[in-house]
Write a protein that holds these residues in place. Sequence first.
Motif, mmCIF file in Angstrom:
data_model
loop_
_atom_site.group_PDB
_atom_site.id
_atom_site.type_symbol
_atom_site.label_atom_id
_atom_site.label_comp_id
_atom_site.label_asym_id
_atom_site.label_seq_id
_atom_site.Cartn_x
_atom_site.Cartn_y
_atom_site.Cartn_z
ATOM 1 N N ASP A 140 -2.959 -0.937 -7.257
ATOM 2 C CA ASP A 140 -4.285 -1.550 -6.344
ATOM 3 C C ASP A 140 -5.514 -2.186 -7.302
ATOM 4 O OD1 ASP A 140 -3.057 -0.697 -4.191
ATOM 5 O OD2 ASP A 140 -4.241 1.149 -3.848
ATOM 6 N N GLU A 141 -5.230 -2.070 -8.636
ATOM 7 C CA GLU A 141 -6.476 -2.596 -9.589
ATOM 8 C C GLU A 141 -6.554 -3.979 -9.328
ATOM 9 O OE1 GLU A 141 -5.660 -1.959 -13.666
ATOM 10 O OE2 GLU A 141 -5.327 0.401 -13.416
ATOM 11 N N TRP A 164 0.248 13.746 -7.391
ATOM 12 C CA TRP A 164 -0.480 13.014 -8.505
ATOM 13 C C TRP A 164 0.037 11.689 -8.897
ATOM 14 C CZ3 TRP A 164 1.058 11.889 -13.622
ATOM 15 C CH2 TRP A 164 -0.010 11.497 -14.238
ATOM 16 N N GLN A 179 -0.050 4.166 -7.214
ATOM 17 C CA GLN A 179 -0.639 3.256 -6.380
ATOM 18 C C GLN A 179 -1.930 2.774 -6.978
ATOM 19 O OE1 GLN A 179 0.945 2.478 -3.349
ATOM 20 N NE2 GLN A 179 -0.609 0.928 -3.380
ATOM 21 N N ALA A 180 -2.724 3.414 -7.784
ATOM 22 C CA ALA A 180 -4.080 3.038 -8.244
ATOM 23 C C ALA A 180 -3.845 1.991 -9.208
ATOM 24 C CB ALA A 180 -4.853 4.238 -9.106
ATOM 25 N N ILE A 181 -2.751 2.185 -9.860
ATOM 26 C CA ILE A 181 -2.516 1.025 -10.800
ATOM 27 C C ILE A 181 -2.094 -0.317 -10.161
ATOM 28 C CG2 ILE A 181 -0.935 0.059 -12.724
ATOM 29 C CD1 ILE A 181 -0.891 3.076 -13.632
ATOM 30 N N ARG A 210 -0.899 -4.091 -16.513
ATOM 31 C CA ARG A 210 -0.576 -3.135 -15.183
ATOM 32 C C ARG A 210 1.026 -2.722 -15.172
ATOM 33 N NH1 ARG A 210 -2.471 -4.621 -9.967
ATOM 34 N NH2 ARG A 210 -2.385 -6.801 -10.727
ATOM 35 N N ALA A 217 -0.185 8.864 -6.696
ATOM 36 C CA ALA A 217 -1.702 8.347 -6.678
ATOM 37 C C ALA A 217 -1.914 7.549 -7.654
ATOM 38 C CB ALA A 217 -2.698 9.398 -6.195
ATOM 39 N N GLN A 218 -1.334 7.954 -8.799
ATOM 40 C CA GLN A 218 -1.648 7.278 -9.947
ATOM 41 C C GLN A 218 -0.848 5.832 -10.026
ATOM 42 O OE1 GLN A 218 -4.113 8.125 -12.181
ATOM 43 N NE2 GLN A 218 -4.309 9.592 -10.811
ATOM 44 N N HIS A 248 0.704 -1.272 0.085
ATOM 45 C CA HIS A 248 -0.165 -0.141 0.088
ATOM 46 C C HIS A 248 0.710 1.270 0.130
ATOM 47 C CE1 HIS A 248 0.807 -0.386 4.291
ATOM 48 N NE2 HIS A 248 0.563 1.090 4.467
#
Length: 192
Positions: A188-189, A178, A184-186, A144, A181-182, A84
């Motif tokens: 976390d997919e 940004w 981490q978002a990938i 990813r 966050a981007q 995380h």
Amino acid sequence: MSGPTEPKRLTRQRDAERTRAAILTAARTLFSTRGYAHTGVREVAELAGVNSALVGRYFGSKLGLFRATLEVLDITPMFQLERHRFGVAMVAAFFDSPDAPGPLAMMLLSAADPEAHAASVEFLQKKVLTPLARWLGPPDGEGRAAKLSILWNGFLTSWKLLPLPALTGARLASTRRWLEAQTQAIVDEGEA
């Protein structure tokens, strides 16, 4: 028998390690600023402060030297961190050494030479994309990993190689958040 030859062997070994490191540092600097095609073995040796014959001795050829400079590509230590926190940690790695000659610049500037370009693609796949895809896992770890590579390469290109004036000061700090966050978002997919 550990007489007077023992210290000489250690000294020679340390000198060899220092020489090899100096050559690699000089090569990274030149390959990342001038490109593979515009960097000669003699220039690398001159910047390293060594005889050009030593480049061949340690690395075999200019291409061998280029491949050795790419060995710095190793994303696997990042996989030991808490999942995380990957976005923050990965982006911190970009910002912790902003002036260091980067492998991305070396790889992009290698495009003029087919062999060096092929080595760049091979190393990117072997040292970054494949291990990253394996770590990301299903669903679609390879896809990813590719997204992350696109994101990071785009940022680093826009920040260092083809610098955007907007990526300074407070805007750079905002862009960093940004990018974290981007990233981490990938990552976390796969958790959804």
